[in-house]
Design a protein around this motif. Sequence first.
Motif, PDB file in Angstrom:
ATOM      1  N   UNK A   1       0.817  -1.213   0.000  1.00 11.90           N
ATOM      2  CA  UNK A   1       0.000   0.000   0.000  1.00 11.90           C
ATOM      3  C   UNK A   1       0.847   1.256   0.000  1.00 11.90           C
ATOM      4  N   UNK A   2       0.272   2.335   0.501  1.00 10.30           N
ATOM      5  CA  UNK A   2       0.964   3.620   0.543  1.00 10.30           C
ATOM      6  C   UNK A   2       2.130   3.548   1.522  1.00 10.30           C
ATOM      7  N   UNK A   3       3.252   4.113   1.118  1.00  5.19           N
ATOM      8  CA  UNK A   3       4.426   4.122   1.979  1.00  5.19           C
ATOM      9  C   UNK A   3       4.280   5.151   3.092  1.00  5.19           C
ATOM     10  N   UNK A   4       4.892   4.863   4.229  1.00  2.66           N
ATOM     11  CA  UNK A   4       4.938   5.833   5.312  1.00  2.66           C
ATOM     12  C   UNK A   4       5.835   6.996   4.895  1.00  2.66           C
ATOM     13  N   UNK A   5       5.703   8.154   5.528  1.00  2.00           N
ATOM     14  CA  UNK A   5       6.588   9.282   5.187  1.00  2.00           C
ATOM     15  C   UNK A   5       8.072   8.918   5.296  1.00  2.00           C
ATOM     16  N   UNK A   6       8.425   8.155   6.327  1.00  2.00           N
ATOM     17  CA  UNK A   6       9.831   7.777   6.505  1.00  2.00           C
ATOM     18  C   UNK A   6      10.304   6.868   5.375  1.00  2.00           C
ATOM     19  N   UNK A   7       9.466   5.915   4.987  1.00  5.06           N
ATOM     20  CA  UNK A   7       9.831   5.005   3.897  1.00  5.06           C
ATOM     21  C   UNK A   7       9.910   5.763   2.575  1.00  5.06           C
ATOM     22  N   UNK A   8       8.973   6.666   2.359  1.00  2.00           N
ATOM     23  CA  UNK A   8       8.970   7.434   1.114  1.00  2.00           C
ATOM     24  C   UNK A   8      10.213   8.308   1.013  1.00  2.00           C
ATOM     25  N   UNK A   9      10.668   8.832   2.127  1.00  2.38           N
ATOM     26  CA  UNK A   9      11.874   9.651   2.108  1.00  2.38           C
ATOM     27  C   UNK A   9      13.080   8.824   1.674  1.00  2.38           C
ATOM     28  N   UNK A  10      13.134   7.570   2.078  1.00  2.70           N
ATOM     29  CA  UNK A  10      14.226   6.698   1.642  1.00  2.70           C
ATOM     30  C   UNK A  10      14.151   6.449   0.141  1.00  2.70           C
ATOM     31  N   UNK A  11      12.940   6.246  -0.374  1.00  3.18           N
ATOM     32  CA  UNK A  11      12.771   6.029  -1.804  1.00  3.18           C
ATOM     33  C   UNK A  11      13.184   7.277  -2.586  1.00  3.18           C
ATOM     34  N   UNK A  12      12.833   8.453  -2.064  1.00  8.37           N
ATOM     35  CA  UNK A  12      13.185   9.704  -2.737  1.00  8.37           C
ATOM     36  C   UNK A  12      14.701   9.897  -2.842  1.00  8.37           C
ATOM     37  N   UNK A  13      15.449   9.231  -1.968  1.00 11.11           N
ATOM     38  CA  UNK A  13      16.904   9.358  -1.988  1.00 11.11           C
ATOM     39  C   UNK A  13      17.576   8.356  -2.932  1.00 11.11           C
ATOM     40  N   UNK A  14      16.807   7.505  -3.576  1.00 16.86           N
ATOM     41  CA  UNK A  14      17.393   6.528  -4.500  1.00 16.86           C
ATOM     42  C   UNK A  14      18.224   7.220  -5.588  1.00 16.86           C
ATOM     43  N   UNK A  15      17.693   8.222  -6.295  1.00 15.83           N
ATOM     44  CA  UNK A  15      18.525   8.865  -7.308  1.00 15.83           C
ATOM     45  C   UNK A  15      19.712   9.635  -6.729  1.00 15.83           C
ATOM     46  N   UNK A  16      19.595  10.068  -5.482  1.00 14.74           N
ATOM     47  CA  UNK A  16      20.754  10.691  -4.827  1.00 14.74           C
ATOM     48  C   UNK A  16      21.898   9.688  -4.744  1.00 14.74           C
ATOM     49  N   UNK A  17      21.601   8.469  -4.317  1.00 16.55           N
ATOM     50  CA  UNK A  17      22.647   7.452  -4.199  1.00 16.55           C
ATOM     51  C   UNK A  17      23.172   7.061  -5.578  1.00 16.55           C
ATOM     52  N   UNK A  18      22.307   7.081  -6.577  1.00 17.78           N
ATOM     53  CA  UNK A  18      22.786   6.832  -7.930  1.00 17.78           C
ATOM     54  C   UNK A  18      23.771   7.922  -8.345  1.00 17.78           C
ATOM     55  N   UNK A  19      23.434   9.176  -8.032  1.00 16.84           N
ATOM     56  CA  UNK A  19      24.339  10.283  -8.346  1.00 16.84           C
ATOM     57  C   UNK A  19      25.669  10.128  -7.616  1.00 16.84           C
ATOM     58  N   UNK A  20      25.615   9.649  -6.373  1.00 16.40           N
ATOM     59  CA  UNK A  20      26.836   9.452  -5.591  1.00 16.40           C
ATOM     60  C   UNK A  20      27.748   8.407  -6.233  1.00 16.40           C
ATOM     61  N   UNK A  21      27.146   7.478  -6.953  1.00 17.85           N
ATOM     62  CA  UNK A  21      27.955   6.454  -7.607  1.00 17.85           C
ATOM     63  C   UNK A  21      28.929   7.084  -8.594  1.00 17.85           C
ATOM     64  N   UNK A  22      28.505   8.178  -9.230  1.00 18.45           N
ATOM     65  CA  UNK A  22      29.377   8.843 -10.188  1.00 18.45           C
ATOM     66  C   UNK A  22      30.653   9.345  -9.553  1.00 18.45           C
ATOM     67  N   UNK A  23      30.616   9.603  -8.247  1.00 15.88           N
ATOM     68  CA  UNK A  23      31.820  10.034  -7.541  1.00 15.88           C
ATOM     69  C   UNK A  23      32.830   8.893  -7.426  1.00 15.88           C
ATOM     70  N   UNK A  24      32.322   7.668  -7.447  1.00 16.20           N
ATOM     71  CA  UNK A  24      33.184   6.491  -7.330  1.00 16.20           C
ATOM     72  C   UNK A  24      33.628   5.979  -8.699  1.00 16.20           C
ATOM     73  N   UNK A  25      32.831   6.231  -9.732  1.00 11.04           N
ATOM     74  CA  UNK A  25      33.057   5.635 -11.049  1.00 11.04           C
ATOM     75  C   UNK A  25      33.245   6.760 -12.049  1.00 11.04           C
ATOM     76  N   UNK A  26      34.442   7.309 -12.079  1.00 13.41           N
ATOM     77  CA  UNK A  26      34.697   8.476 -12.912  1.00 13.41           C
ATOM     78  C   UNK A  26      34.351   8.288 -14.371  1.00 13.41           C
ATOM     79  N   UNK A  27      34.604   7.108 -14.920  1.00 12.55           N
ATOM     80  CA  UNK A  27      34.362   6.876 -16.339  1.00 12.55           C
ATOM     81  C   UNK A  27      32.878   6.900 -16.690  1.00 12.55           C
ATOM     82  N   UNK A  28      32.013   6.731 -15.701  1.00  9.63           N
ATOM     83  CA  UNK A  28      30.575   6.744 -15.953  1.00  9.63           C
ATOM     84  C   UNK A  28      29.912   7.979 -15.344  1.00  9.63           C
TER      85      UNK A  28
END
Length: 493
Positions: free
Chosen positions: A301-328
């Motif tokens: 069902x609907x996510x709790x505010x706390x769970x939704x905040x974690x989901x909203x940070x998914x692209x943030x962590x994807x962006x952080x990957x670029x800091x580790x993988x310079x070629x990408x």
Amino acid sequence: MADASTIRALDAVKALAFIGDLSMGQPTDHSLRTSWLAARLAAEAGHDDAQCCVVQEVSLLRWSGCTANAAGFSEWLGDDIGGREAMLAMRPGWGGEADVEGRMEATIQPLAQIHCEVSGEIARMLGLEEMTQTALRHIFEAWDGGGFPERLDGARVPQAVFLVALASDLEILSRVYGLEGAQTLIAQKAGRQYPAALSRIACERAAGWLAELDQQSAANRDATLDALPMQQSTAPEIVADVIDLKLPWMAGYSRRVAEAAAGCGTRLGFDAELRQRTYLAGLIHGMGRMAVSNAIWNTPGRLSPAAWEKVRLVPYWTARAGKQIGALARETEIASQAYERLDGSGYFRGAAGGAIGAEARVLAAAACWVALRSPRPWRAALSTDEAAAVLGEEVRAVRLDAGSVDALLSFETDGHEPAADRNRPAAARASLLSPREAEVLKHISLGASNKEVARTLQMSPSTVRTHVESVFRKLECSTRAAATLKASTLGLI
């Protein structure tokens, strides 16, 4: 699909190290730090340069199989990420009821088997040396013979296993408990998890090594990694396949998003370089998903505010990957915008209008389309018309780009052949598995049990089991996760 669709094996390994660290609840440089410590430990213990390279490779890929057993850890501990973080930190009571009831060995063994088989298979697919593959296939074995998956005694286990395990313990335990606490815990594991002589070297050198490591710049660490013998080309799709193993119902999702995005780009007139960049962004746009527990992803069902905040940070962590993988770096920047919307209602940046480039607009439409057309635990897949109607609503609400959606729907409804099929001749695919075996494999790769497959395909559970055993034999694997990974690579699902 794409033009010149290869990347360096080293860059794939860096991406997988980042994914593994997130999955295990570790800082995103844990595997990199472990790799450095393991190499220093190996050199101090008298190993040659070749072994030092092996332990670095094994350190970076040690957690590459952890997406494959995330569902099992989630079922066991409730939180696959937090539970594994507690396990690595040796927190009291981390094993829950299984520990209290004496079921730890029976619970851990199949999860270790999945992890080891998948990580070894990943190393094979990347073209790494046999020594690296073998160490990863035995990565949880112990010096005293009490490890997993085969309970081999120390003499039969590659030395890289003990070097990496000890380096990882030093990195994690010193961070959690301080240097003295780490030395105490490592001493307790000496003679059991790894050789006592090796643990003494680590404890004696720990203070100096950790101080040196903390002062080391990211550039210096990357320079060390760039010297590793992993410069050969590899298919970037392996990163996507490992991402999708985290949730059984996600099998093949990232590839389909990448294919849809590239096809859409073609219709929009993207040149070869832009199409390739968009395709790669589609493959890796789910890297940040590793930071969110399976329990949240499986919420009906609907996510709790706390769970939704974690989901909203998914692209943030994807962006952080670029800091580790310079070629990408360029691709991860696009990938991190997959959930932005033109009206500013997306995440994680809340970008709007002109701040969202053409590639990101295409990727957003492709990710939305593929998600709608895919089954989820809480809903069936939408039909083509239903999904197209939803995208139309998003365009009218000025959330998705109209041109991108039009191009995407044109591409998706013209009967194009999937990229996996174009890359592998139909005759070759057919010769590997029978049509019925391929059908059964498709269902089990999405997490269906034998009984569920039997009901869906109207056959007996024993017949399904026979087909599964045949698939395992032909694909030379023993777990569903490894079968799914191999099948994805071969274009079978």
